[in-house]
Design a protein around this motif. Structure first.
Motif, PDB file in Angstrom:
ATOM      1  N   PHE A 106       0.994   3.352  -3.219  1.00 52.95           N
ATOM      2  CA  PHE A 106      -0.071   4.291  -3.562  1.00 52.95           C
ATOM      3  C   PHE A 106       0.083   5.651  -2.887  1.00 52.95           C
ATOM      4  O   PHE A 106      -0.715   6.548  -3.119  1.00 52.95           O
ATOM      5  CB  PHE A 106      -1.436   3.691  -3.223  1.00 52.95           C
TER       6      PHE A 106
ATOM      7  N   PHE B  76       0.822  -1.212   0.000  1.00 53.59           N
ATOM      8  CA  PHE B  76       0.000   0.000   0.000  1.00 53.59           C
ATOM      9  C   PHE B  76       0.854   1.260   0.000  1.00 53.59           C
ATOM     10  O   PHE B  76       0.370   2.335  -0.321  1.00 53.59           O
ATOM     11  CB  PHE B  76      -0.959  -0.009   1.195  1.00 53.59           C
TER      12      PHE B  76
ATOM     13  N   LYS C  24       1.721   9.142  -2.570  1.00 61.39           N
ATOM     14  CA  LYS C  24       2.466  10.047  -3.445  1.00 61.39           C
ATOM     15  C   LYS C  24       3.560  10.732  -2.635  1.00 61.39           C
ATOM     16  O   LYS C  24       3.308  11.255  -1.546  1.00 61.39           O
ATOM     17  CB  LYS C  24       1.543  11.094  -4.044  1.00 61.39           C
TER      18      LYS C  24
END
Length: 65
Positions: free
Chosen positions: A58, A55, A60
């Motif tokens: 994901f 995860f 940024k």
């Protein structure tokens, strides 16, 4: 580290931990010689680690100039 990134990583850790335990419960290791899947704690912690890392993709990162 923003609040949104911490939430995303936290969700990944929780999902990974659940997946790790479910893997232990349904697949597991019959002989008990498997390092990760022989105990539910090991499998759950490994799943949590993998979930957090996956995860983390994901999230940024801030751009540097």
């Amino acid at each position: 580290m923003t609040k949104k990134s911490m939430i995303i990583r936290g969700i990944g850790i929780i999902i990974g931990a659940i997946a790790g335990y479910l893997y232990y419960f349904y697949v597991g290791c019959a002989s008990g010689t498997c390092a990760i899947t022989s105990k539910p704690l090991n499998s759950t912690l490994y799943g949590a680690l993998m979930g957090g890392l996956i995860f983390n993709i994901f999230v940024k990162s801030p751009k540097r100039f």
